[in-house]
Write a protein that holds these residues in place. Sequence first.
Motif, PDB file in Angstrom:
ATOM      1  N   ARG A   8       0.668  -1.166   0.007  1.00 44.29           N
ATOM      2  CA  ARG A   8       0.134  -0.125   0.002  1.00 44.29           C
ATOM      3  C   ARG A   8       1.053   1.098  -0.039  1.00 44.29           C
ATOM      4  O   ARG A   8       0.633   2.219  -0.628  1.00 44.29           O
ATOM      5  N   ARG A  12       0.850   4.256  -2.691  1.00 42.42           N
ATOM      6  CA  ARG A  12       0.813   5.613  -2.315  1.00 42.42           C
ATOM      7  C   ARG A  12       2.067   6.596  -2.762  1.00 42.42           C
ATOM      8  O   ARG A  12       1.819   7.721  -3.148  1.00 42.42           O
ATOM      9  N   PHE A  15       1.364   7.418  -6.425  1.00 43.81           N
ATOM     10  CA  PHE A  15       0.333   8.673  -6.510  1.00 43.81           C
ATOM     11  C   PHE A  15       0.859  10.165  -5.998  1.00 43.81           C
ATOM     12  O   PHE A  15       0.554  11.304  -6.719  1.00 43.81           O
ATOM     13  N   ALA A  21      -0.390   9.149 -12.579  1.00 44.15           N
ATOM     14  CA  ALA A  21      -0.914   8.128 -12.116  1.00 44.15           C
ATOM     15  C   ALA A  21      -2.646   8.357 -11.777  1.00 44.15           C
ATOM     16  O   ALA A  21      -2.752   9.350 -11.231  1.00 44.15           O
ATOM     17  N   ARG A  22      -3.307   7.251 -12.419  1.00 43.15           N
ATOM     18  CA  ARG A  22      -4.878   7.773 -12.297  1.00 43.15           C
ATOM     19  C   ARG A  22      -5.484   6.940 -11.297  1.00 43.15           C
ATOM     20  O   ARG A  22      -6.337   7.335 -10.728  1.00 43.15           O
ATOM     21  N   ASN A  23      -5.222   5.674 -11.304  1.00 38.42           N
ATOM     22  CA  ASN A  23      -6.209   4.743 -10.324  1.00 38.42           C
ATOM     23  C   ASN A  23      -5.038   3.532  -9.954  1.00 38.42           C
ATOM     24  O   ASN A  23      -3.865   3.378 -10.600  1.00 38.42           O
ATOM     25  N   VAL A  24      -5.363   2.751  -8.896  1.00 39.69           N
ATOM     26  CA  VAL A  24      -4.600   1.745  -8.473  1.00 39.69           C
ATOM     27  C   VAL A  24      -4.412   0.564  -9.390  1.00 39.69           C
ATOM     28  O   VAL A  24      -3.060   0.030  -9.278  1.00 39.69           O
ATOM     29  N   ILE A  25      -5.242   0.224 -10.422  1.00 41.76           N
ATOM     30  CA  ILE A  25      -5.208  -1.030 -11.265  1.00 41.76           C
ATOM     31  C   ILE A  25      -4.053  -0.545 -12.274  1.00 41.76           C
ATOM     32  O   ILE A  25      -3.126  -1.265 -12.641  1.00 41.76           O
ATOM     33  N   GLU A  26      -4.159   0.854 -12.492  1.00 45.28           N
ATOM     34  CA  GLU A  26      -3.087   1.334 -13.791  1.00 45.28           C
ATOM     35  C   GLU A  26      -1.668   1.059 -12.996  1.00 45.28           C
ATOM     36  O   GLU A  26      -0.823   0.535 -13.718  1.00 45.28           O
ATOM     37  N   VAL A  27      -1.554   1.443 -11.691  1.00 50.92           N
ATOM     38  CA  VAL A  27      -0.301   1.530 -11.068  1.00 50.92           C
ATOM     39  C   VAL A  27       0.155   0.104 -11.092  1.00 50.92           C
ATOM     40  O   VAL A  27       1.546  -0.095 -11.056  1.00 50.92           O
TER      41      VAL A  27
END
Length: 253
Positions: A8, A12, A15, A21-27
């Motif tokens: 996590r 973070r 971001f 960075a747009r969303n968690v899945i992308e990251v």
Amino acid sequence: MKFFSRIRKDIRVVFERDPAARNVIEVLLCYSGLHAIWLHRIAHMLYRRGWVLIPRIISNFGRFLTGIEIHPGATIGEGLFIDHGTGIVIGETAELGRNVTLYQGVTLGGTGKEKGKRHPTIGNNVVVASGAKVLGSFTVGDHAKIGAGSVVLKSVPPYATVVGIPGRIVVMHGKRVHTACELKEAIQKGIVRPDDRIDEIEDELDVDLDHDMLPDPEEEMRACMMEQIHALEERVEELEQRIEEKESHAESL
């Protein structure tokens, strides 16, 4: 729990330092720097237990997958952010503190075939910009900045900004430093402390990512020379005019 907590935090960090960075899945799926860090943690854990071949295989797989080469022996602190990352090389005895930021093409390497500690130690909250080469067994102090394309071959004090080939200190604690004499004067005045240390690890939000407006000492030197040449030309014209006036006055007599 600790494993998921670190995951996590890694997400973070992305971001906090990458506006793309747009969303968690992308990251999770698209950030090669993150994948390289995760693979290195596995390789480093095995390396510390005395394994050699399998950690190196994991490292090579990570290089193939991400374009980032991190030796399993390298020690990396929490909060590392690798932006893009292609061409990054981190040597076996390199040590990175907390909240370090590396851009593409960075090398943290050695300078020869010496044994033992031969790669740099990077402090906390350090930014190393694109294409910079930090070569040798020395320390880059906390909160330092290494400018794009710089080649650093000796220690960098905390809160310093280094640019050029070879790297030169141009800013200390936000104060401009142009020459070694001025650096010595800054130390005498207390602007720079030769024994600067960070006693407490500061939060990752304190990382200063602004590395696009660093001073260019060579350009400043050229500008200074042009100003001096212009002043000399004006002085020569003034002297020539005075000579002509004196000659004219002498002829009239």
